[in-house]
Scaffold this motif. Structure first.
Motif, mmCIF file in Angstrom:
data_model
loop_
_atom_site.group_PDB
_atom_site.id
_atom_site.type_symbol
_atom_site.label_atom_id
_atom_site.label_comp_id
_atom_site.label_asym_id
_atom_site.label_seq_id
_atom_site.Cartn_x
_atom_site.Cartn_y
_atom_site.Cartn_z
ATOM 1 N N HIS A 55 3.044 -11.499 9.258
ATOM 2 C CA HIS A 55 3.450 -11.965 8.053
ATOM 3 C C HIS A 55 3.667 -13.318 7.873
ATOM 4 N N GLU A 56 2.858 -14.121 8.773
ATOM 5 C CA GLU A 56 2.925 -15.622 8.570
ATOM 6 C C GLU A 56 2.304 -16.092 7.217
ATOM 7 N N GLY A 57 3.007 -17.010 6.543
ATOM 8 C CA GLY A 57 2.212 -17.328 5.305
ATOM 9 C C GLY A 57 2.544 -16.615 4.154
ATOM 10 N N MET A 58 3.603 -15.559 4.449
ATOM 11 C CA MET A 58 4.053 -14.909 3.284
ATOM 12 C C MET A 58 4.604 -15.558 2.144
ATOM 13 N N ASN A 59 4.282 -15.351 0.807
ATOM 14 C CA ASN A 59 4.699 -16.521 -0.234
ATOM 15 C C ASN A 59 6.187 -16.044 -0.507
ATOM 16 N N HIS A 60 7.029 -16.763 -0.363
ATOM 17 C CA HIS A 60 8.406 -16.759 -0.706
ATOM 18 C C HIS A 60 8.792 -16.664 -2.192
ATOM 19 N N ALA A 61 8.135 -17.421 -2.740
ATOM 20 C CA ALA A 61 8.779 -17.708 -4.142
ATOM 21 C C ALA A 61 7.339 -17.240 -4.985
ATOM 22 N N GLY A 62 7.453 -16.411 -5.829
ATOM 23 C CA GLY A 62 6.330 -16.084 -6.593
ATOM 24 C C GLY A 62 6.627 -16.451 -8.264
ATOM 25 N N THR A 63 5.888 -15.645 -8.894
ATOM 26 C CA THR A 63 6.162 -16.079 -10.540
ATOM 27 C C THR A 63 6.254 -14.552 -10.936
ATOM 28 N N SER A 64 6.730 -14.520 -12.203
ATOM 29 C CA SER A 64 7.113 -13.200 -12.947
ATOM 30 C C SER A 64 5.922 -12.600 -13.372
ATOM 31 N N ASP A 65 4.661 -13.188 -13.462
ATOM 32 C CA ASP A 65 3.417 -12.706 -13.754
ATOM 33 C C ASP A 65 3.081 -11.403 -13.103
ATOM 34 N N VAL A 66 2.641 -10.482 -13.698
ATOM 35 C CA VAL A 66 2.350 -9.196 -13.116
ATOM 36 C C VAL A 66 0.909 -8.709 -13.400
ATOM 37 N N PRO A 67 0.303 -8.096 -12.837
ATOM 38 C CA PRO A 67 -1.003 -7.526 -13.065
ATOM 39 C C PRO A 67 -1.348 -6.765 -14.542
ATOM 40 N N GLU A 68 -2.272 -7.059 -14.886
ATOM 41 C CA GLU A 68 -2.668 -6.669 -16.200
ATOM 42 C C GLU A 68 -2.830 -5.038 -16.006
ATOM 43 N N GLY A 69 -1.961 -4.339 -16.984
ATOM 44 C CA GLY A 69 -2.103 -2.799 -16.826
ATOM 45 C C GLY A 69 -0.893 -2.380 -16.209
ATOM 46 N N LEU A 70 -0.213 -2.853 -15.508
ATOM 47 C CA LEU A 70 1.104 -2.431 -14.888
ATOM 48 C C LEU A 70 2.090 -2.232 -15.908
ATOM 49 N N LYS A 71 2.787 -0.998 -15.803
ATOM 50 C CA LYS A 71 3.560 -0.560 -16.635
ATOM 51 C C LYS A 71 5.106 -0.482 -16.419
ATOM 52 N N GLU A 72 5.928 -1.097 -17.080
ATOM 53 C CA GLU A 72 7.435 -1.126 -16.795
ATOM 54 C C GLU A 72 7.874 0.425 -16.582
ATOM 55 N N LYS A 126 2.931 -4.148 3.632
ATOM 56 C CA LYS A 126 3.650 -3.776 2.668
ATOM 57 C C LYS A 126 3.778 -4.570 1.666
ATOM 58 N N TRP A 127 3.750 -4.755 0.548
ATOM 59 C CA TRP A 127 2.872 -3.706 -0.409
ATOM 60 C C TRP A 127 1.912 -4.273 -1.151
ATOM 61 N N VAL A 128 1.009 -3.527 -1.738
ATOM 62 C CA VAL A 128 -0.119 -3.857 -2.577
ATOM 63 C C VAL A 128 -0.084 -2.743 -3.359
ATOM 64 N N ILE A 129 0.065 -3.146 -4.810
ATOM 65 C CA ILE A 129 -0.076 -2.085 -5.794
ATOM 66 C C ILE A 129 -1.395 -1.809 -6.363
ATOM 67 N N HIS A 130 -1.519 -0.455 -7.023
ATOM 68 C CA HIS A 130 -2.709 -0.167 -7.408
ATOM 69 C C HIS A 130 -3.396 -1.163 -8.532
ATOM 70 N N GLU A 131 -2.677 -1.988 -9.214
ATOM 71 C CA GLU A 131 -3.263 -2.833 -10.287
ATOM 72 C C GLU A 131 -3.757 -4.327 -9.474
ATOM 73 N N GLU A 132 -3.319 -4.390 -8.230
ATOM 74 C CA GLU A 132 -3.904 -5.645 -7.646
ATOM 75 C C GLU A 132 -5.023 -5.253 -6.900
ATOM 76 N N ILE A 133 -5.831 -4.087 -7.272
ATOM 77 C CA ILE A 133 -7.056 -3.753 -6.397
ATOM 78 C C ILE A 133 -8.075 -4.041 -7.578
ATOM 79 N N GLU A 134 -9.176 -4.757 -7.136
ATOM 80 C CA GLU A 134 -10.206 -5.070 -8.060
ATOM 81 C C GLU A 134 -10.816 -4.101 -8.347
ATOM 82 N N ASN A 135 -11.160 -3.980 -9.808
ATOM 83 C CA ASN A 135 -11.898 -2.583 -10.426
ATOM 84 C C ASN A 135 -11.472 -1.377 -10.034
ATOM 85 N N ALA A 136 -10.186 -1.239 -9.705
ATOM 86 C CA ALA A 136 -9.377 -0.114 -9.724
ATOM 87 C C ALA A 136 -9.758 1.124 -10.309
#
Length: 189
Positions: free
Chosen positions: A42-59, A114-124
């Motif tokens: 997990h070298e290079g893991m991004n500590h700080a991200g943004t509040s942006d979420v992938p398109e289509g992700l449902k609350e 861990k983890w990648v979500i369905h909405e982070e897969i290209e042409n899911a």
């Protein structure tokens, strides 16, 4: 619903200002060279991200941990995460995957990330992927991950959370960490 969106917006705004205030602190350190970024692949893991979420992700409609609430993290995706007190900055219903891939930047093979979500897969597809399926990842959780071909190791439908917490080893603030599953959280006592 509107109240929840307002709270989420306010939490996001406060976190954004806090992150902006810290900018420059570690700019001279090379990525992946900090001990807080080193953990079994997990070298290079991004500590700080943004509040942006992938398109289509449902609350998530019935999340156990609402936005703004506190929880204890029981996961070691990266050092300083396990047992940290987190503030929930997002809750979403989706399928989460562990994946294996070789980073595009030439790093060592990463297994069971861990983890990648369905909405982070290209042409899911509409259906969840299964162990052994190959997919292209559209996420930048780690250096060399975006646009990589990965193999699905496992899949689980659950609520995932975006969290803010303080690294228990370095004291560094981690914002918008993506993702922690509901089973990796517990109530603050």
């Amino acid at each position: 619903m509107i109240r929840r969106k307002i709270i989420f917006s306010l939490v996001s705004l406060v976190a954004m200002f806090a992150l902006a205030a810290c900018t420059g602190k570690d700019d001279a350190a090379p990525k992946g060279d900090s001990s807080s970024n080193m953990m079994e692949g997990h070298e290079g893991m991004n500590h700080a991200g943004t509040s942006d979420v992938p398109e289509g992700l449902k609350e998530a409609l019935n999340q156990t941990y609402p936005v703004g609430s506190k929880a204890i993290i029981h996961a070691d995706h990266m050092p300083g995460m396990n047992e940290a007190e987190a503030t929930i900055s997002g809750a979403f219903d989706t399928t989460v995957y562990t994946i294996t891939y070789t980073p595009l930047n030439g790093g060592e093979k990463v297994e069971n990330h861990k983890w990648v979500i369905h909405e982070e897969i290209e042409n899911a597809t509409n259906d969840s992927y299964q162990a052994g399926d190959e997919v292209i990842i559209n996420a930048e959780h780690m250096e060399g991950m975006d646009d990589v071909t990965a193999t699905i190791d496992s899949a689980e439908e659950t609520t995932v959370y975006m969290v803010d917490y303080q690294d228990t080893e370095t004291g560094e603030d981690v914002t918008y960490h993506k993702w922690v599953t509901e089973s990796e959280l517990s109530q603050v006592e």
